[in-house]
Design a protein around this motif. Structure first.
Motif, PDB file in Angstrom:
ATOM      1  N   PRO A 220       0.812  -1.220   0.000  1.00 40.30           N
ATOM      2  CA  PRO A 220       0.000   0.000   0.000  1.00 40.30           C
ATOM      3  C   PRO A 220       0.843   1.267   0.000  1.00 40.30           C
ATOM      4  CG  PRO A 220      -0.931  -1.615   1.498  1.00 40.30           C
ATOM      5  CD  PRO A 220       0.386  -2.176   1.035  1.00 40.30           C
ATOM      6  N   GLN A 221       0.467   2.194  -0.853  1.00 39.79           N
ATOM      7  CA  GLN A 221       1.101   3.497  -0.973  1.00 39.79           C
ATOM      8  C   GLN A 221       0.017   4.483  -1.373  1.00 39.79           C
ATOM      9  OE1 GLN A 221       3.310   3.685  -4.988  1.00 39.79           O
ATOM     10  NE2 GLN A 221       3.285   1.495  -4.495  1.00 39.79           N
ATOM     11  N   GLN A 222       0.238   5.747  -1.183  1.00 40.79           N
ATOM     12  CA  GLN A 222      -0.787   6.725  -1.497  1.00 40.79           C
ATOM     13  C   GLN A 222      -0.494   7.408  -2.830  1.00 40.79           C
ATOM     14  OE1 GLN A 222      -1.415   9.315   1.945  1.00 40.79           O
ATOM     15  NE2 GLN A 222      -3.099   7.959   2.531  1.00 40.79           N
ATOM     16  N   ALA A 223      -1.561   7.760  -3.524  1.00 45.69           N
ATOM     17  CA  ALA A 223      -1.457   8.441  -4.815  1.00 45.69           C
ATOM     18  C   ALA A 223      -2.484   9.563  -4.875  1.00 45.69           C
ATOM     19  CB  ALA A 223      -1.683   7.458  -5.959  1.00 45.69           C
ATOM     20  N   ASP A 224      -2.276  10.470  -5.840  1.00 43.17           N
ATOM     21  CA  ASP A 224      -3.211  11.584  -6.032  1.00 43.17           C
ATOM     22  C   ASP A 224      -4.540  11.112  -6.620  1.00 43.17           C
ATOM     23  OD1 ASP A 224      -1.287  13.582  -5.246  1.00 43.17           O
ATOM     24  OD2 ASP A 224      -0.324  13.262  -7.178  1.00 43.17           O
ATOM     25  N   VAL A 225      -4.483  10.066  -7.453  1.00 43.48           N
ATOM     26  CA  VAL A 225      -5.674   9.525  -8.110  1.00 43.48           C
ATOM     27  C   VAL A 225      -5.638   8.009  -7.994  1.00 43.48           C
ATOM     28  CG1 VAL A 225      -6.959   9.294 -10.274  1.00 43.48           C
ATOM     29  CG2 VAL A 225      -5.734  11.426  -9.774  1.00 43.48           C
ATOM     30  N   VAL A 226      -6.744   7.407  -7.562  1.00 43.28           N
ATOM     31  CA  VAL A 226      -6.870   5.949  -7.519  1.00 43.28           C
ATOM     32  C   VAL A 226      -8.067   5.548  -8.368  1.00 43.28           C
ATOM     33  CG1 VAL A 226      -7.280   3.919  -6.081  1.00 43.28           C
ATOM     34  CG2 VAL A 226      -5.787   5.760  -5.256  1.00 43.28           C
ATOM     35  N   ALA A 239     -12.644  -2.228   0.285  1.00 44.26           N
ATOM     36  CA  ALA A 239     -12.837  -0.787   0.509  1.00 44.26           C
ATOM     37  C   ALA A 239     -11.820  -0.182   1.484  1.00 44.26           C
ATOM     38  CB  ALA A 239     -14.263  -0.510   0.982  1.00 44.26           C
ATOM     39  N   PRO A 240     -11.534  -0.816   2.627  1.00 45.61           N
ATOM     40  CA  PRO A 240     -10.539  -0.199   3.527  1.00 45.61           C
ATOM     41  C   PRO A 240      -9.180  -0.009   2.858  1.00 45.61           C
ATOM     42  CG  PRO A 240     -11.798  -1.886   4.671  1.00 45.61           C
ATOM     43  CD  PRO A 240     -12.158  -2.011   3.222  1.00 45.61           C
ATOM     44  N   LEU A 241      -8.741  -1.005   2.079  1.00 50.12           N
ATOM     45  CA  LEU A 241      -7.457  -0.890   1.388  1.00 50.12           C
ATOM     46  C   LEU A 241      -7.508   0.192   0.319  1.00 50.12           C
ATOM     47  CD1 LEU A 241      -4.631  -1.749   0.462  1.00 50.12           C
ATOM     48  CD2 LEU A 241      -5.733  -3.540  -0.922  1.00 50.12           C
ATOM     49  N   ILE A 242      -8.527   0.164  -0.529  1.00 48.85           N
ATOM     50  CA  ILE A 242      -8.593   1.108  -1.645  1.00 48.85           C
ATOM     51  C   ILE A 242      -8.723   2.540  -1.133  1.00 48.85           C
ATOM     52  CG2 ILE A 242      -9.951   1.810  -3.663  1.00 48.85           C
ATOM     53  CD1 ILE A 242     -10.616  -1.183  -4.066  1.00 48.85           C
ATOM     54  N   ARG A 243      -9.532   2.755  -0.104  1.00 51.16           N
ATOM     55  CA  ARG A 243      -9.648   4.103   0.474  1.00 51.16           C
ATOM     56  C   ARG A 243      -8.299   4.601   0.972  1.00 51.16           C
ATOM     57  NH1 ARG A 243     -13.996   2.189   3.894  1.00 51.16           N
ATOM     58  NH2 ARG A 243     -12.642   2.775   5.633  1.00 51.16           N
ATOM     59  N   SER A 244      -7.532   3.699   1.578  1.00 51.86           N
ATOM     60  CA  SER A 244      -6.248   4.107   2.159  1.00 51.86           C
ATOM     61  C   SER A 244      -5.220   4.495   1.111  1.00 51.86           C
ATOM     62  CB  SER A 244      -5.689   2.975   3.023  1.00 51.86           C
ATOM     63  OG  SER A 244      -5.186   1.908   2.222  1.00 51.86           O
ATOM     64  N   TYR A 269     -17.578   3.409   1.133  1.00 52.52           N
ATOM     65  CA  TYR A 269     -16.531   4.409   0.934  1.00 52.52           C
ATOM     66  C   TYR A 269     -16.847   5.766   1.549  1.00 52.52           C
ATOM     67  CZ  TYR A 269     -14.167   1.231  -2.226  1.00 52.52           C
ATOM     68  OH  TYR A 269     -13.482   0.146  -2.746  1.00 52.52           O
ATOM     69  N   ASP A 270     -18.088   6.002   1.946  1.00 53.84           N
ATOM     70  CA  ASP A 270     -18.461   7.371   2.314  1.00 53.84           C
ATOM     71  C   ASP A 270     -17.964   7.803   3.691  1.00 53.84           C
ATOM     72  OD1 ASP A 270     -20.190   6.003   3.972  1.00 53.84           O
ATOM     73  OD2 ASP A 270     -22.019   6.600   2.907  1.00 53.84           O
ATOM     74  N   ALA A 271     -17.291   6.908   4.425  1.00 54.85           N
ATOM     75  CA  ALA A 271     -16.771   7.295   5.736  1.00 54.85           C
ATOM     76  C   ALA A 271     -15.691   8.360   5.621  1.00 54.85           C
ATOM     77  CB  ALA A 271     -16.218   6.067   6.466  1.00 54.85           C
ATOM     78  N   ASP A 272     -14.861   8.281   4.577  1.00 50.90           N
ATOM     79  CA  ASP A 272     -13.818   9.288   4.432  1.00 50.90           C
ATOM     80  C   ASP A 272     -13.646   9.788   3.002  1.00 50.90           C
ATOM     81  OD1 ASP A 272     -12.730   6.966   3.447  1.00 50.90           O
ATOM     82  OD2 ASP A 272     -11.161   6.801   4.957  1.00 50.90           O
ATOM     83  N   VAL A 273     -14.648   9.523   2.139  1.00 50.83           N
ATOM     84  CA  VAL A 273     -14.622  10.028   0.767  1.00 50.83           C
ATOM     85  C   VAL A 273     -15.928  10.773   0.499  1.00 50.83           C
ATOM     86  CG1 VAL A 273     -14.472   9.443  -1.683  1.00 50.83           C
ATOM     87  CG2 VAL A 273     -13.168   8.111  -0.001  1.00 50.83           C
ATOM     88  N   ASP A 274     -15.834  12.012   0.035  1.00 44.63           N
ATOM     89  CA  ASP A 274     -17.022  12.777  -0.353  1.00 44.63           C
ATOM     90  C   ASP A 274     -17.379  12.406  -1.782  1.00 44.63           C
ATOM     91  OD1 ASP A 274     -17.260  14.225   2.076  1.00 44.63           O
ATOM     92  OD2 ASP A 274     -15.642  15.572   1.421  1.00 44.63           O
ATOM     93  N   LEU A 275     -18.404  11.575  -1.927  1.00 41.04           N
ATOM     94  CA  LEU A 275     -18.773  11.043  -3.236  1.00 41.04           C
ATOM     95  C   LEU A 275     -19.771  11.958  -3.934  1.00 41.04           C
ATOM     96  CD1 LEU A 275     -19.183   7.294  -2.232  1.00 41.04           C
ATOM     97  CD2 LEU A 275     -17.390   8.226  -3.717  1.00 41.04           C
ATOM     98  N   HIS A 276     -19.597  12.101  -5.247  1.00 41.23           N
ATOM     99  CA  HIS A 276     -20.549  12.823  -6.075  1.00 41.23           C
ATOM    100  C   HIS A 276     -21.696  11.890  -6.467  1.00 41.23           C
ATOM    101  CE1 HIS A 276     -17.611  15.955  -6.169  1.00 41.23           C
ATOM    102  NE2 HIS A 276     -16.737  15.235  -6.860  1.00 41.23           N
ATOM    103  N   PRO A 277     -22.802  12.430  -7.009  1.00 40.40           N
ATOM    104  CA  PRO A 277     -23.876  11.562  -7.492  1.00 40.40           C
ATOM    105  C   PRO A 277     -23.353  10.599  -8.560  1.00 40.40           C
ATOM    106  CG  PRO A 277     -24.636  13.825  -7.342  1.00 40.40           C
ATOM    107  CD  PRO A 277     -23.160  13.861  -7.104  1.00 40.40           C
ATOM    108  N   PRO A 278     -23.896   9.391  -8.625  1.00 32.77           N
ATOM    109  CA  PRO A 278     -23.419   8.406  -9.604  1.00 32.77           C
ATOM    110  C   PRO A 278     -23.585   8.906 -11.037  1.00 32.77           C
ATOM    111  CG  PRO A 278     -24.844   7.371  -7.972  1.00 32.77           C
ATOM    112  CD  PRO A 278     -24.965   8.848  -7.772  1.00 32.77           C
ATOM    113  N   VAL A 279     -22.664   8.499 -11.887  1.00 32.83           N
ATOM    114  CA  VAL A 279     -22.741   8.767 -13.325  1.00 32.83           C
ATOM    115  C   VAL A 279     -23.090   7.444 -14.009  1.00 32.83           C
ATOM    116  CG1 VAL A 279     -21.489   9.532 -15.371  1.00 32.83           C
ATOM    117  CG2 VAL A 279     -21.044  10.616 -13.155  1.00 32.83           C
TER     118      VAL A 279
END
Length: 292
Positions: A220-226, A239-244, A269-279
């Motif tokens: 695991p490492q962090q990136a600007d875009v996942v 989800a816990p891994l991907i969010r991190s 994912y909504d615990a720590d990601v502000d999600l937009h409406p689905p596309v």
């Protein structure tokens, strides 16, 4: 070289899921057909109906381990569905070349194009990706991939880092690099997918900025875009891994989600990601958001 063909009959509501599953397991092509000779009336404009009982057929490389393929399908589907799976060997034909002969240049967003290798395109301002799919999923023809490519075309990726989690043919990581990303990491459990990703990256001149890792090698490492274009149940499980993997303030893009699965995935994912409406695109959904 012979080829392995897999057939699975399912109710129409399950057909899109099985289509995506076959492609993510390495199918070179996937077709849908009527399994019970049901008449199909002319659909209304914009509709994409399926037969009540649909046969999903995937074409795989002849070197594919049939027992392993059956086991992977068993893992993803309940036995009531997977026990109807049939496998057959086809004699050698130039299936991949024949498929590519029908694969025409495709545009995503305003300026991102996917073209078969060697196919000319008269679009001087285009960001162009040359692609041979090999034996891995991801040519842009599937709605889940198209949804991600459209997001990438509209994003500011200059000098950003990207993780393509479940990379398939590497099309998303390659697109991000060609659109200005500084570096990308492509992760997949399938060795064929990683081989196809490296080959396609070299073809597009971005291999030196791309790292390919198996799921076992990835740390695991962090990136600007996942970006994660995988099945919804896997998105929820991981989800816990991907969010991190998303740095605070970074962007998360999720696909491989059917409309009726979007709420469950979003909740993971909504615990720590502000999600937009689905596309939406056909029966599929893209979720995107920014990590807090």
């Amino acid at each position: 070289m012979p080829w392995l063909q897999a057939h699975l009959e399912v109710e129409k509501s399950r057909a899109p899921l099985v289509e995506l599953l076959f492609e993510q397991l390495g199918a070179l092509s996937v077709t849908l057909a009527d399994a019970r000779d049901q008449p199909m009336l002319e659909p209304p404009p914009g509709a994409m109906p399926l037969w009540r009982n649909t046969r999903v057929t995937g074409l795989f490389d002849g070197g594919t381990d049939a027992d392993h393929l059956r086991a992977r399908i068993d893992e993803a589907l309940n036995r009531e569905n997977s026990r109807r799976l049939t496998l057959e060997i086809l004699e050698d034909q130039a299936w991949e070349r024949a498929w590519l002969d029908h694969f025409q240049p495709m545009r995503f967003g305003t300026g991102l194009w996917i073209c078969p290798t060697g196919c000319p395109l008269d679009e001087p301002d285009a960001t162009l990706i040359h692609l041979d799919p090999g034996l891995a999923f991801g040519t842009g023809t599937h709605p889940t991939t198209a949804l991600c490519l459209e997001w990438l075309d509209g994003a500011n990726l200059t000098d950003r880092t990207v993780i393509d989690f479940g990379c398939g043919s590497g099309i998303l990581a390659i697109a991000a690099l060609k659109l200005g990303a500084a570096r990308a990491v492509a992760v997949d459990h399938d060795p064929q997918a990683l081989m196809a990703t490296r080959s396609n990256a070299e073809r597009n001149g971005v291999l030196e900025r791309l790292e390919t890792l198996s799921s076992e090698e990835f740390r695991p490492q962090q990136a600007d875009v996942v970006l994660a274009n995988i099945l919804a149940n896997v998105l929820i499980e991981l989800a816990p891994l991907i969010r991190s993997l998303v740095r605070p303030g970074g962007d998360l893009v999720l696909s491989g989600i059917l409309r009726n699965q979007a709420e469950d995935v979003a909740h993971a994912y909504d615990a720590d990601v502000d999600l937009h409406p689905p596309v939406h695109r056909d029966e599929w959904v893209r979720l995107e958001g920014r990590r807090r």
